[in-house]
Design a protein around this motif. Structure first.
Motif, PDB file in Angstrom:
ATOM      1  N   LEU A 371      16.132  -7.282 -12.879  1.00 31.24           N
ATOM      2  CA  LEU A 371      17.269  -6.734 -13.628  1.00 31.24           C
ATOM      3  C   LEU A 371      16.822  -5.873 -14.811  1.00 31.24           C
ATOM      4  N   ARG A 372      15.701  -6.231 -15.435  1.00 31.46           N
ATOM      5  CA  ARG A 372      15.212  -5.413 -16.554  1.00 31.46           C
ATOM      6  C   ARG A 372      14.713  -4.051 -16.056  1.00 31.46           C
ATOM      7  N   ALA A 373      14.287  -4.012 -14.789  1.00 26.56           N
ATOM      8  CA  ALA A 373      13.860  -2.725 -14.219  1.00 26.56           C
ATOM      9  C   ALA A 373      15.049  -1.765 -14.103  1.00 26.56           C
ATOM     10  N   LYS A 374      16.270  -2.310 -14.168  1.00 28.06           N
ATOM     11  CA  LYS A 374      17.484  -1.486 -14.116  1.00 28.06           C
ATOM     12  C   LYS A 374      17.920  -1.053 -15.525  1.00 28.06           C
ATOM     13  N   GLY A 375      17.080  -1.365 -16.517  1.00 28.06           N
ATOM     14  CA  GLY A 375      17.375  -0.926 -17.893  1.00 28.06           C
ATOM     15  C   GLY A 375      18.389  -1.799 -18.613  1.00 28.06           C
ATOM     16  N   LEU A 376      18.567  -3.030 -18.177  1.00 33.68           N
ATOM     17  CA  LEU A 376      19.556  -3.913 -18.813  1.00 33.68           C
ATOM     18  C   LEU A 376      19.047  -4.462 -20.143  1.00 33.68           C
ATOM     19  N   ARG A 377      19.970  -4.645 -21.079  1.00 26.75           N
ATOM     20  CA  ARG A 377      19.651  -5.341 -22.335  1.00 26.75           C
ATOM     21  C   ARG A 377      19.840  -6.845 -22.071  1.00 26.75           C
ATOM     22  N   VAL A 378      18.781  -7.612 -22.350  1.00 26.66           N
ATOM     23  CA  VAL A 378      18.798  -9.045 -22.017  1.00 26.66           C
ATOM     24  C   VAL A 378      18.715  -9.883 -23.291  1.00 26.66           C
ATOM     25  N   ALA A 379      19.505 -10.947 -23.360  1.00 25.52           N
ATOM     26  CA  ALA A 379      19.415 -11.922 -24.458  1.00 25.52           C
ATOM     27  C   ALA A 379      19.070 -13.276 -23.848  1.00 25.52           C
ATOM     28  N   LEU A 380      18.048 -13.936 -24.410  1.00 26.89           N
ATOM     29  CA  LEU A 380      17.620 -15.248 -23.913  1.00 26.89           C
ATOM     30  C   LEU A 380      17.849 -16.286 -25.010  1.00 26.89           C
ATOM     31  N   CYS A 381      18.317 -17.477 -24.617  1.00 32.42           N
ATOM     32  CA  CYS A 381      18.548 -18.512 -25.632  1.00 32.42           C
ATOM     33  C   CYS A 381      18.403 -19.907 -25.029  1.00 32.42           C
ATOM     34  N   ALA A 382      18.269 -20.894 -25.924  1.00 31.69           N
ATOM     35  CA  ALA A 382      18.198 -22.307 -25.553  1.00 31.69           C
ATOM     36  C   ALA A 382      18.713 -23.112 -26.751  1.00 31.69           C
ATOM     37  N   PRO A 383      19.123 -24.357 -26.529  1.00 29.80           N
ATOM     38  CA  PRO A 383      19.742 -25.113 -27.622  1.00 29.80           C
ATOM     39  C   PRO A 383      18.804 -25.499 -28.765  1.00 29.80           C
ATOM     40  N   ALA A 399      13.126 -15.249 -27.163  1.00 33.62           N
ATOM     41  CA  ALA A 399      14.243 -16.169 -26.923  1.00 33.62           C
ATOM     42  C   ALA A 399      14.614 -16.804 -28.254  1.00 33.62           C
ATOM     43  N   LYS A 400      15.894 -16.974 -28.482  1.00 31.88           N
ATOM     44  CA  LYS A 400      16.372 -17.545 -29.747  1.00 31.88           C
ATOM     45  C   LYS A 400      17.102 -18.856 -29.484  1.00 31.88           C
ATOM     46  N   THR A 401      17.230 -19.671 -30.534  1.00 30.89           N
ATOM     47  CA  THR A 401      18.133 -20.813 -30.410  1.00 30.89           C
ATOM     48  C   THR A 401      19.552 -20.263 -30.325  1.00 30.89           C
ATOM     49  N   LEU A 402      20.457 -21.030 -29.743  1.00 38.87           N
ATOM     50  CA  LEU A 402      21.849 -20.583 -29.643  1.00 38.87           C
ATOM     51  C   LEU A 402      22.417 -20.268 -31.018  1.00 38.87           C
ATOM     52  N   VAL A 429      20.867 -15.095 -20.634  1.00 47.09           N
ATOM     53  CA  VAL A 429      20.242 -16.219 -19.920  1.00 47.09           C
ATOM     54  C   VAL A 429      20.149 -17.386 -20.892  1.00 47.09           C
ATOM     55  N   ALA A 430      20.797 -18.498 -20.551  1.00 49.53           N
ATOM     56  CA  ALA A 430      20.787 -19.690 -21.409  1.00 49.53           C
ATOM     57  C   ALA A 430      20.094 -20.829 -20.671  1.00 49.53           C
ATOM     58  N   ASP A 431      19.016 -21.344 -21.262  1.00 41.75           N
ATOM     59  CA  ASP A 431      18.215 -22.404 -20.639  1.00 41.75           C
ATOM     60  C   ASP A 431      18.603 -23.769 -21.220  1.00 41.75           C
ATOM     61  N   GLU A 432      18.140 -24.853 -20.580  1.00 42.30           N
ATOM     62  CA  GLU A 432      18.375 -26.246 -21.009  1.00 42.30           C
ATOM     63  C   GLU A 432      19.872 -26.503 -21.218  1.00 42.30           C
ATOM     64  N   MET A 433      20.672 -26.056 -20.264  1.00 44.24           N
ATOM     65  CA  MET A 433      22.119 -26.135 -20.410  1.00 44.24           C
ATOM     66  C   MET A 433      22.672 -27.558 -20.351  1.00 44.24           C
ATOM     67  N   SER A 434      21.874 -28.512 -19.855  1.00 51.23           N
ATOM     68  CA  SER A 434      22.368 -29.899 -19.836  1.00 51.23           C
ATOM     69  C   SER A 434      22.608 -30.406 -21.259  1.00 51.23           C
ATOM     70  N   MET A 435      21.961 -29.783 -22.248  1.00 54.59           N
ATOM     71  CA  MET A 435      22.077 -30.217 -23.641  1.00 54.59           C
ATOM     72  C   MET A 435      23.290 -29.636 -24.353  1.00 54.59           C
ATOM     73  N   VAL A 436      23.921 -28.636 -23.783  1.00 53.72           N
ATOM     74  CA  VAL A 436      24.964 -27.894 -24.503  1.00 53.72           C
ATOM     75  C   VAL A 436      26.309 -28.610 -24.380  1.00 53.72           C
ATOM     76  N   ASP A 437      26.923 -28.917 -25.537  1.00 55.85           N
ATOM     77  CA  ASP A 437      28.198 -29.631 -25.533  1.00 55.85           C
ATOM     78  C   ASP A 437      29.373 -28.660 -25.525  1.00 55.85           C
ATOM     79  N   VAL A 438      30.582 -29.203 -25.526  1.00 55.27           N
ATOM     80  CA  VAL A 438      31.793 -28.389 -25.402  1.00 55.27           C
ATOM     81  C   VAL A 438      31.965 -27.393 -26.558  1.00 55.27           C
ATOM     82  N   PRO A 439      31.882 -27.813 -27.839  1.00 57.38           N
ATOM     83  CA  PRO A 439      32.087 -26.829 -28.909  1.00 57.38           C
ATOM     84  C   PRO A 439      31.084 -25.676 -28.868  1.00 57.38           C
ATOM     85  N   LEU A 440      29.808 -25.980 -28.570  1.00 57.75           N
ATOM     86  CA  LEU A 440      28.787 -24.934 -28.559  1.00 57.75           C
ATOM     87  C   LEU A 440      28.981 -23.988 -27.371  1.00 57.75           C
TER      88      LEU A 440
END
Length: 734
Positions: A371-383, A399-402, A429-440
């Protein structure tokens, strides 16, 4: 005669009065202060430590507390309460006015004011402020600043007197004043139970005590309504978004000890005002706090809306892209990974889930490269910080914290990024999604631009979030968006006994607990027969056996992960034992909030502190302690953060921690005590999560019976959440 097990009678208070000569230290946020006080009849100044929101030299102090002897600073008066009044002597008045406590008056003006008005200066400021212009250099602007500064000080004093008279300790009173400001008296008088909702460290019991001091009856409707909100808040801390009505009423009845009809009436009033909302989950009538109910519904609406339309990239020939990316990254994608790539490049929202060793990281890298080869701007995060760092290392991208991605406002806790100011990306792209609760999750989806694509990555079989809901599981089970579940374990990963064990646990099978014959393994089980034996063996393993056999540092590399905090083999007890063995306290140690801290101690942040930029679960090492300045420095993997001693309720020792607190982190070596003492917490996903935290080594220590209870038992307790239903229904009514 007192009962032999009765707690000792508290020592009677000592009292001290005198003129504040100097404010050595004062923290405006916590109110903590170190004062030098001139006590009548004593030549030497006395050191007083306590809490006061505003304190100035020249004021007269009355305090109650105890004399203590500090190793570094000698004899001090540690005040449990402090009452300060404006000074009455000319010397005190001049010192007070010149201390900078009133904007517009410094030492020079203080001297001029006391020379002209003498002891009547306070009356002049309060009743005839226009006379201040008789002093050379004071014009209308300075008069205005002096008058408003004086009024501010007076309000603070009145609030403190009001809170003290209602049984609030000084340190809590400072916290209340900081939260409510000049409206504190009005707000607390109107509803003291709001303290339990708004002020960290004040629970329902404390607010209830204050309310009773203010004359609120046990059967008062305001108390019954507060009890309902509190019972729901307690349920949130156990992961629920709501509670069946019958369960809620029973919980409130137990908490409040009042007749059930009063609680039913209180609930109907709360429903009428829409503080709480009634709806169903699986045909059970449930009650939700309004904000959480709205968040779950908004997640469903936003996710469904986000998933519609075409992805923000031109159509991709998946087969061609697959050949290109495998050659570019020097990898061979399995059949299931290739299916996942096809699904991801064709979907606007997709979920990738699977356990350890199934190639989630490789798959995410392949998709990102295409997807980056298509020139997309990507944001990566984790909790968490650790999870974000790992995502950075595996992808070579930032990659940043949420919280950082959404641009947290440290003062108010809200996010700058939202629907009005969305993230500047085409793919999130959001990693470790099992940790993310409803408000976040609600905050994250709000901030995704309408055209943007979303890939959610996580292991759905791990423990759900500490906060309310089970977002990842509900999204997957709803089948509302594209889901890829990787199950094939790669050959190299399959050689790891950690990964073999994790997958066996996950399907409810007993893993191979026998020691490997010949050669070194990355997974071991050490059997013990009792909690006492377990604690002793664990200490030996951490202190001697692992460092000797694997060359790992017992403090920095080894993490003990406990199913729970309590019991002999719980995190709290083991922390004390491990600290005594690995880094015993010295003369330079500091004791606060039930723990003793020394340089070299491993500690964990237990709540999000947006100003310090440290977050719940972050691990650090105490790097310095300054007994004079009453501060301690903690090194969080290269970032050194300053804590005043009175802020140490934000951290705890972390030689041992709970499995819940370890989510999103990995450690070189993990040691997991498992005892029948932990039966309340022995669930399959808890042990599975603990085992998958270890990178190089996992050691289970305990009773086979306890392990069997965990592996063959339930996957986890039910969480009351409506998100899955909202997603199946298409997000519910607008």
């Amino acid at each position: 005669m007192s009962h032999p097990n009765a707690p000792p009678e508290p020592a009677p208070l000592d009292y001290l009065s005198g003129l504040v000569e100097r404010v050595t230290f004062h923290n405006a946020d916590t109110g903590f202060c170190v004062l030098r006080v001139k006590v009548q009849g004593q030549r030497e100044l006395q050191t007083v430590i306590g809490h006061e929101p505003a304190i100035s030299a020249g004021e007269f102090l009355n305090g109650g507390g105890h004399w203590i002897t500090d190793r570094e600073h000698g004899r001090q008066f540690k005040a449990t309460f402090v009452k300060v009044t404006p000074p009455t002597t000319l010397e005190g008045i001049e010192k007070y006015l010149g201390s900078g406590m009133i904007r517009g008056i410094g030492p020079a003006y203080a001297g001029r004011l006391t020379k002209i008005f003498g002891e009547a200066v306070f009356d002049v400021i309060e009743q005839s402020p226009e006379r201040l212009r008789e002093v050379e250099g004071i014009g209308p602007k300075r008069v205005s600043r002096i008058v408003s500064g004086w009024a501010e000080q007076k309000v603070v004093r009145e609030i403190m007197v009001f809170l003290h008279s209602n049984g609030v300790s000084t340190s809590r009173a400072v916290r209340i004043y900081k939260t409510y400001g000049n409206n504190a008296i009005a707000l607390v008088s109107e509803n003291p139970y709001r303290l339990a909702r708004d002020i960290r460290g004040i629970g329902f019991a404390s607010a209830d005590t204050i309310a009773q001091k203010m004359g609120i009856e046990k059967t008062a409707m305001i108390r019954a309504r507060a009890g309902i909100s509190y019972a729901l808040t307690e349920a949130i801390s156990e992961g629920h978004c709501g509670l069946p009505e019958a369960v809620l009423v029973a919980s409130a009845e137990k908490l409040l000890e009042i007749p059930r009809p009063l609680i039913v009436e209180a609930l109907s009033l709360e429903l009428a005002e829409e503080t709480v909302i009634a709806d169903t989950i699986d045909d059970n009538r449930c009650i939700f706090l309004a904000a959480l109910y709205a968040s779950e519904r908004a997640i469903a609406q936003n996710l469904k809306r986000q998933a519609t339309g075409t992805p923000p990239w031109v159509s991709i020939d998946a087969d061609k892209a697959m050949g290109w990316v495998q050659e570019k990254l020097h990898i061979a994608l399995s059949a299931s990974q290739q299916s996942a790539v096809r699904l991801a490049v064709a979907s606007k929202v997709s979920v990738i889930t699977g356990g350890p060793g199934v190639g989630k990281t490789t798959l995410v890298n392949a998709i990102l490269t295409i997807l980056r080869a298509k020139g997309l701007r990507v944001a990566l995060c984790a909790p968490t910080g650790r999870a974000a760092k790992r995502l950075s290392e595996s992808t070579g991208l930032e990659a940043k914290t949420l919280h950082r991605l959404l641009e947290i406002d440290p003062k108010h806790g809200g996010f700058s990024r939202n629907a009005d100011k969305p993230l500047e990306c085409d793919l999130l792209v959001a990693d470790e999604m099992s940790m993310v609760d409803v408000p976040l999750m609600h905050s994250l989806l709000k901030a995704v631009p309408a055209h943007g694509a979303v890939i959610l990555v996580g292991d759905v079989d791990q423990l759900p979030s500490v906060g309310p809901g089970q977002v990842l599981r509900d999204i997957i089970e709803s089948e509302a968006v594209s889901v890829v579940r990787l199950t094939e374990i790669f050959r190299q990963a399959a050689e790891s006994r950690i990964i073999q064990t994790a997958h066996r646990i996950n399907v409810g099978q007993m893993p191979d607990l026998d020691s490997p014959k010949g050669g070194r393994s990355d997974f071991y089980f050490i059997e013990t027969k009792s909690p006492e034996e377990l604690a002793g063996k664990l200490l030996q393993v951490v202190q001697e056996r692992i460092p000797k056999a694997f060359g790992l540092d017992p403090v920095r590399d080894i993490q003990v992960l406990c199913p729970m905090n309590r019991s002999l083999t719980g995190a709290r007890s083991l922390n004390g034992m491990l600290q005594a063995a690995l880094n015993p306290p010295t003369g330079e140690s500091v004791e606060r909030f039930g723990w003793c801290y020394s340089v070299g101690d491993k500690v964990m942040q237990t709540e999000n502190d947006y100003e310090k930029e440290v977050f719940n679960g972050d691990l650090g090492i105490v790097s310095a302690i300054d007994l004079e300045e009453k501060e301690l420095l903690i090194d969080f993997e290269g970032k050194v953060v300053n804590y005043l001693f009175d802020e140490l309720d934000q951290v705890t020792l972390a030689y041992a921690t709970t499995v819940h607190k370890s989510q999103g982190s990995e450690y070189p070596a993990v040691v997991i005590p498992v005892s029948t003492q932990h039966y309340m917490m022995l669930q399959r996903n808890l042990i599975y999560t603990a085992v998958t935290r270890g990178k190089k080594l996992v050691i289970l220590i305990g009773e086979r019976r306890a392990l069997a209870m965990a592996f063959k038992g339930r996957q986890g307790t039910r969480r009351w959440s409506k998100l899955k239903e909202w997603l199946v229904q298409g997000g519910g009514r607008k």
